[in-house]
Design a protein around this motif. Structure first.
Motif, PDB file in Angstrom:
ATOM      1  N   GLY A 190     -14.688  -4.561   0.821  1.00  0.00           N
ATOM      2  CA  GLY A 190     -13.790  -4.061   1.327  1.00  0.00           C
ATOM      3  C   GLY A 190     -12.489  -3.453   0.660  1.00  0.00           C
ATOM      4  O   GLY A 190     -11.259  -2.900   1.275  1.00  0.00           O
ATOM      5  N   ARG A 191     -12.427  -3.405  -0.718  1.00  0.00           N
ATOM      6  CA  ARG A 191     -10.972  -2.774  -1.523  1.00  0.00           C
ATOM      7  C   ARG A 191     -10.869  -1.645  -1.124  1.00  0.00           C
ATOM      8  O   ARG A 191     -11.761  -0.629  -1.154  1.00  0.00           O
ATOM      9  CB  ARG A 191     -11.445  -3.281  -2.840  1.00  0.00           C
ATOM     10  CG  ARG A 191     -12.518  -2.510  -3.664  1.00  0.00           C
ATOM     11  CD  ARG A 191     -12.707  -3.120  -5.011  1.00  0.00           C
ATOM     12  NE  ARG A 191     -13.592  -2.126  -5.729  1.00  0.00           N
ATOM     13  CZ  ARG A 191     -14.900  -2.240  -5.571  1.00  0.00           C
ATOM     14  NH1 ARG A 191     -15.603  -2.903  -4.812  1.00  0.00           N
ATOM     15  NH2 ARG A 191     -15.651  -1.242  -6.395  1.00  0.00           N
ATOM     16  N   CYS A 192      -9.610  -1.316  -1.077  1.00  0.00           N
ATOM     17  CA  CYS A 192      -8.916  -0.056  -1.152  1.00  0.00           C
ATOM     18  C   CYS A 192      -7.941   0.009  -2.185  1.00  0.00           C
ATOM     19  O   CYS A 192      -7.358  -1.061  -2.876  1.00  0.00           O
ATOM     20  CB  CYS A 192      -8.446   0.307   0.260  1.00  0.00           C
ATOM     21  SG  CYS A 192      -9.809   0.331   1.687  1.00  0.00           S
ATOM     22  N   ASP A 193      -7.444   1.355  -2.276  1.00  0.00           N
ATOM     23  CA  ASP A 193      -6.149   1.434  -3.364  1.00  0.00           C
ATOM     24  C   ASP A 193      -5.119   0.790  -2.787  1.00  0.00           C
ATOM     25  O   ASP A 193      -4.692   1.048  -1.560  1.00  0.00           O
ATOM     26  CB  ASP A 193      -6.086   2.845  -3.544  1.00  0.00           C
ATOM     27  CG  ASP A 193      -7.111   3.606  -4.066  1.00  0.00           C
ATOM     28  OD1 ASP A 193      -7.960   2.983  -4.871  1.00  0.00           O
ATOM     29  OD2 ASP A 193      -7.350   4.752  -4.484  1.00  0.00           O
ATOM     30  N   LEU A 194      -4.153   0.010  -3.574  1.00  0.00           N
ATOM     31  CA  LEU A 194      -2.982  -0.496  -3.159  1.00  0.00           C
ATOM     32  C   LEU A 194      -1.872   0.379  -3.670  1.00  0.00           C
ATOM     33  O   LEU A 194      -1.947   0.922  -4.735  1.00  0.00           O
ATOM     34  CB  LEU A 194      -2.957  -1.856  -3.734  1.00  0.00           C
ATOM     35  CG  LEU A 194      -3.728  -2.860  -3.515  1.00  0.00           C
ATOM     36  CD1 LEU A 194      -3.653  -4.238  -4.179  1.00  0.00           C
ATOM     37  CD2 LEU A 194      -3.991  -3.062  -1.923  1.00  0.00           C
ATOM     38  N   GLU A 195      -0.895   0.831  -2.503  1.00  0.00           N
ATOM     39  CA  GLU A 195       0.101   1.546  -2.706  1.00  0.00           C
ATOM     40  C   GLU A 195       1.252   0.918  -2.136  1.00  0.00           C
ATOM     41  O   GLU A 195       1.341   0.664  -0.968  1.00  0.00           O
ATOM     42  CB  GLU A 195      -0.044   2.983  -2.188  1.00  0.00           C
ATOM     43  CG  GLU A 195      -1.159   3.834  -2.574  1.00  0.00           C
ATOM     44  CD  GLU A 195      -1.214   5.244  -2.379  1.00  0.00           C
ATOM     45  OE1 GLU A 195      -0.314   5.539  -1.192  1.00  0.00           O
ATOM     46  OE2 GLU A 195      -2.169   5.799  -2.496  1.00  0.00           O
ATOM     47  N   ASN A 196       2.211   0.620  -2.889  1.00  0.00           N
ATOM     48  CA  ASN A 196       3.536  -0.350  -2.361  1.00  0.00           C
ATOM     49  C   ASN A 196       3.024  -1.486  -1.726  1.00  0.00           C
ATOM     50  O   ASN A 196       3.557  -1.800  -0.792  1.00  0.00           O
ATOM     51  CB  ASN A 196       4.310   0.650  -1.401  1.00  0.00           C
ATOM     52  CG  ASN A 196       4.953   2.080  -1.965  1.00  0.00           C
ATOM     53  OD1 ASN A 196       5.240   2.081  -3.135  1.00  0.00           O
ATOM     54  ND2 ASN A 196       5.077   2.986  -1.090  1.00  0.00           N
ATOM     55  N   SER A 197       2.071  -2.108  -2.461  1.00  0.00           N
ATOM     56  CA  SER A 197       1.601  -3.383  -1.905  1.00  0.00           C
ATOM     57  C   SER A 197       0.955  -3.419  -0.591  1.00  0.00           C
ATOM     58  O   SER A 197       0.729  -4.540   0.001  1.00  0.00           O
ATOM     59  CB  SER A 197       2.854  -4.582  -1.942  1.00  0.00           C
ATOM     60  OG  SER A 197       3.198  -4.592  -3.316  1.00  0.00           O
ATOM     61  N   VAL A 198       0.318  -2.416  -0.298  1.00  0.00           N
ATOM     62  CA  VAL A 198      -0.344  -2.157   0.971  1.00  0.00           C
ATOM     63  C   VAL A 198      -1.586  -1.286   0.741  1.00  0.00           C
ATOM     64  O   VAL A 198      -1.760  -0.367  -0.104  1.00  0.00           O
ATOM     65  CB  VAL A 198       0.471  -1.525   2.027  1.00  0.00           C
ATOM     66  CG1 VAL A 198      -0.318  -1.270   3.384  1.00  0.00           C
ATOM     67  CG2 VAL A 198       1.730  -2.343   2.353  1.00  0.00           C
ATOM     68  N   ALA A 199      -2.687  -1.881   1.260  1.00  0.00           N
ATOM     69  CA  ALA A 199      -4.001  -1.349   1.001  1.00  0.00           C
ATOM     70  C   ALA A 199      -4.064   0.188   1.865  1.00  0.00           C
ATOM     71  O   ALA A 199      -3.524   0.137   3.005  1.00  0.00           O
ATOM     72  CB  ALA A 199      -5.229  -1.917   1.380  1.00  0.00           C
ATOM     73  N   ILE A 200      -4.474   1.183   1.402  1.00  0.00           N
ATOM     74  CA  ILE A 200      -4.843   2.352   2.151  1.00  0.00           C
ATOM     75  C   ILE A 200      -6.027   2.655   2.769  1.00  0.00           C
ATOM     76  O   ILE A 200      -6.969   2.600   2.075  1.00  0.00           O
ATOM     77  CB  ILE A 200      -4.414   3.618   1.484  1.00  0.00           C
ATOM     78  CG1 ILE A 200      -3.051   3.503   0.393  1.00  0.00           C
ATOM     79  CG2 ILE A 200      -4.404   4.901   2.033  1.00  0.00           C
ATOM     80  CD1 ILE A 200      -1.680   3.300   1.437  1.00  0.00           C
ATOM     81  N   ASP A 201      -6.170   2.873   4.138  1.00  0.00           N
ATOM     82  CA  ASP A 201      -7.290   2.981   4.749  1.00  0.00           C
ATOM     83  C   ASP A 201      -8.452   3.854   3.965  1.00  0.00           C
ATOM     84  O   ASP A 201      -7.857   4.819   4.054  1.00  0.00           O
ATOM     85  CB  ASP A 201      -7.198   3.068   6.232  1.00  0.00           C
ATOM     86  CG  ASP A 201      -6.891   1.932   7.035  1.00  0.00           C
ATOM     87  OD1 ASP A 201      -6.647   0.839   6.442  1.00  0.00           O
ATOM     88  OD2 ASP A 201      -6.362   1.902   8.153  1.00  0.00           O
ATOM     89  N   GLN A 202      -9.512   3.455   3.829  1.00  0.00           N
ATOM     90  CA  GLN A 202     -10.586   4.247   3.166  1.00  0.00           C
ATOM     91  C   GLN A 202     -10.450   5.201   2.124  1.00  0.00           C
ATOM     92  O   GLN A 202     -10.834   6.063   1.921  1.00  0.00           O
ATOM     93  CB  GLN A 202     -10.984   5.304   4.496  1.00  0.00           C
ATOM     94  CG  GLN A 202     -11.562   4.317   5.676  1.00  0.00           C
ATOM     95  CD  GLN A 202     -12.200   5.170   6.805  1.00  0.00           C
ATOM     96  OE1 GLN A 202     -11.571   6.316   7.022  1.00  0.00           O
ATOM     97  NE2 GLN A 202     -13.263   4.881   7.544  1.00  0.00           N
TER      98      GLN A 202
END
Length: 594
Positions: A190-202
């Motif tokens: 389920g990993r997504c890119d982290l931006e500002n310590s929050v995962a960005i959906d899809q």
């Protein structure tokens, strides 16, 4: 937690396909069992080194005492095994018991899937509450409970004492497997890119970046992890005599732990039943505070002066002048005036429901209930809101209470809080067609799953013990590794949900994992403690209990204080699984802790 699951159930067509698939699977297993029952003993003439193939005396060797048939010796123990229910096959050979564990374990897996599918259909039809909060968690733990029952109710006390380690192996193995192998696998899938310590959906462009990718969950997932830690209290209680005095837990300690476990189970089920209502109330309160902060933020631009004096107290004259600029010709502010004011403030850009905002402001300001706000009510209301905003800002030492940033910071904090508590309640929920017929099918699946679990739990435990006897591997380790995969239905669904790469599905996945462990620590442990107390069995599971505590507390703390999980956490999670096996082995067979 469970409120999400009804939204993931498909239409009645898929329910029918599930039933057809299960029917084909059961037909295949019936064929396997039939073929197992057919062969019993193999007979023929003996071929030995001393005896020639033709049984003709040569006048020297006497073969009259030898049998006239060949007996093909089996690989394994010569001890006889007891057929479950008088007809289900059994064997004392290692390979034979491996096959039987696969067959009986697959039956338990089908039972778990049937219980899960049936309860989820009922959840979609009847909603959360009793179904999602009580029956769904209980039914999901039923396969484990039946295996634990079978492990301690077989034969006399001596047999139960030797087989009860199978139940403890399942109890510990299920917890460790869910929180290590499944937990880490869901993080990878389920990993997504982290931006500002929050995962960005899809959004998945960073590949296998250990620090730059991961998953994010909602606040309810953190609460589920905290509840999982609390559910470990009975395990601590039962080990207190060992911790304090180095003595084996007495019957009093086991009974007290059982009582605490049952009480926590009741409290947890009540919380699960009430949780959707609690969640909606918390979300409504978060929306109210967001309306309050947004309204103050917009009014700040229209005020003729600062809302707060130098000493931090509300500036009454400024608030009164603001009311004079907003009131209608009659000298009041009505709901219609508020609506026009909010539209002029462009609140729609804040994703705020205008009617809801008007209703909230009128309810909070109009204390005379005459459907209009006079100057005194307006001043009291704005003053009250400003003091709330100031109290919220006192925790930040970067600026003084008189700084104009107070209202802006307060508004941003309230928006973030609403996002945290948001449960996407406004999302469309698929309505099941023919609810009566689907209810009947769901009940049928529940009955079928319960029956299959009840029938095959005992032969599965017997095959584990027979395999342990044939290989000299302790039954705890066999059940620790094999049985959790047979009795758990969360593995496939958790990986499917996690693969959708959304915060919401990641929250669902990890909430279900923590919820399953909580039910195991409460329901399955209650069954186990009850059997140990009633059968007056010796408690010799200190190492096993300790590893459950270590894994639960470690993984629970990680999720309790972090809503974003970076990818690198999967490696320590995976490492906990072999560590658990090694830890139990060292304590039991090297250190010698009972």
């Amino acid at each position: 937690m469970n409120i999400y699951k009804g939204e993931e159930i498909q239409s009645s067509f898929q329910v029918t396909s599930i039933l057809k698939t299960m029917r084909h699977k059961f037909s295949f297993i019936y064929l396997v069992i039939f073929l197992l029952i057919l062969p019993h003993s193999n007979y023929g003439r003996p071929v030995t080194k001393e005896a020639p193939l033709l049984m003709v005396s040569d006048g020297i060797h006497d073969h009259s005492s030898e049998p006239s048939l060949i007996y093909v010796n089996k690989l394994g123990s010569s001890d006889t095994c007891t057929e479950a229910y008088g007809f289900l096959p059994c064997t004392n050979t290692a390979l034979g018991n491996v096959f039987l564990m696969l067959v009986y374990g697959y039956f338990m897996f089908l039972a778990a899937k049937s219980l899960s599918a049936g309860s989820e259909i009922l959840l979609q039809i009847l909603g959360p509450g009793i179904i999602g909060g009580l029956f769904l968690p209980l039914l999901s733990s039923l396969p484990d409970a039946t295996i634990i029952l079978a492990s301690a109710l077989s034969g006399n006390k001596e047999t139960a004492q030797s087989q009860v380690s199978v139940g403890m192996g399942l109890l510990a193995g299920s917890t460790v497997m869910l929180l290590t192998i499944l937990w880490g696998s869901c993080l990878i899938v389920g990993r997504c890119d982290l931006e500002n310590s929050v995962a960005i959906d899809q959004k998945h462009t960073k590949g296998f970046d250990l620090a730059g990718s991961g998953v994010s969950t909602d606040i309810w997932t953190s609460y589920a992890a905290m509840l999982m830690i609390i559910s470990c209290i009975p395990l601590v209680i039962v080990q207190l005599p060992q911790i304090l005095h180095g003595a084996t837990p007495s019957r009093a300690a086991i009974l007290f732990s059982l009582i605490v476990s049952i009480c926590l189970l009741v409290v947890y089920t009540i919380y699960q039943v009430c949780q959707p209502r609690i969640q909606r109330r918390r979300l409504a309160y978060a929306k109210y505070k967001n309306i309050m902060s947004g309204f103050l933020e917009q009014l700040k631009t229209q005020a003729r002066g600062r809302f707060l004096k130098d000493n931090g107290e509300p500036h009454i004259e400024v608030i009164q002048k603001l009311f004079d600029s907003l009131k209608n010709p009659e000298g009041y502010i009505t709901a219609k005036d508020l609506r026009a004011l909010i539209i002029g403030m462009h609140f729609e850009e804040e994703d705020m429901d205008i009617d809801e905002a008007v209703a909230s402001i009128m309810l909070d300001f109009d204390k005379s209930h005459d459907s209009r706000i006079d100057m005194e009510e307006f001043v009291r209301g704005i003053t009250r809101w400003l003091r709330k905003a100031k109290r919220s800002a006192t925790h930040d030492n970067d600026h003084s209470p008189t700084t104009p940033k107070i209202l802006n910071d307060f508004h941003q904090r309230m928006k973030a809080e609403q996002d945290v508590w948001s449960d996407h309640i406004d999302e469309a929920v698929e309505i099941v067609k023919n609810p009566r017929w689907n209810t009947f099918k769901a009940v049928l699946m529940l009955l079928l799953g319960t029956a299959v679990a009840g029938v095959f739990a005992d032969p599965l435990v017997d095959s584990v013990n027979n395999f342990s006897a044939a290989t000299s591997i302790p039954s705890f380790f066999v059940s620790f590794i094999i049985l959790p995969f047979a009795s758990s239905s969360e593995i496939v669904s958790a990986l499917i949900f996690a693969s959708r790469k959304k915060i919401r599905t990641a929250s669902l996945t990890y909430s279900e994992i923590y919820g399953s462990v909580t039910m195991s620590n409460l329901l399955s442990l209650s069954v186990f403690l009850c059997l140990v107390y009633i059968q007056n069995l010796t408690w010799s599971f200190s190492a096993e209990v300790l590893i459950i505590l270590i894994v639960c507390i470690t993984m629970g703390l990680v999720a309790s204080f972090h809503t974003t999980l970076p990818l690198w956490l999967c490696f320590p999670a995976f490492a906990l699984y072999p560590f658990s096996l090694l830890f139990v082995y060292i304590l039991n067979y090297v250190v010698g802790i009972p």
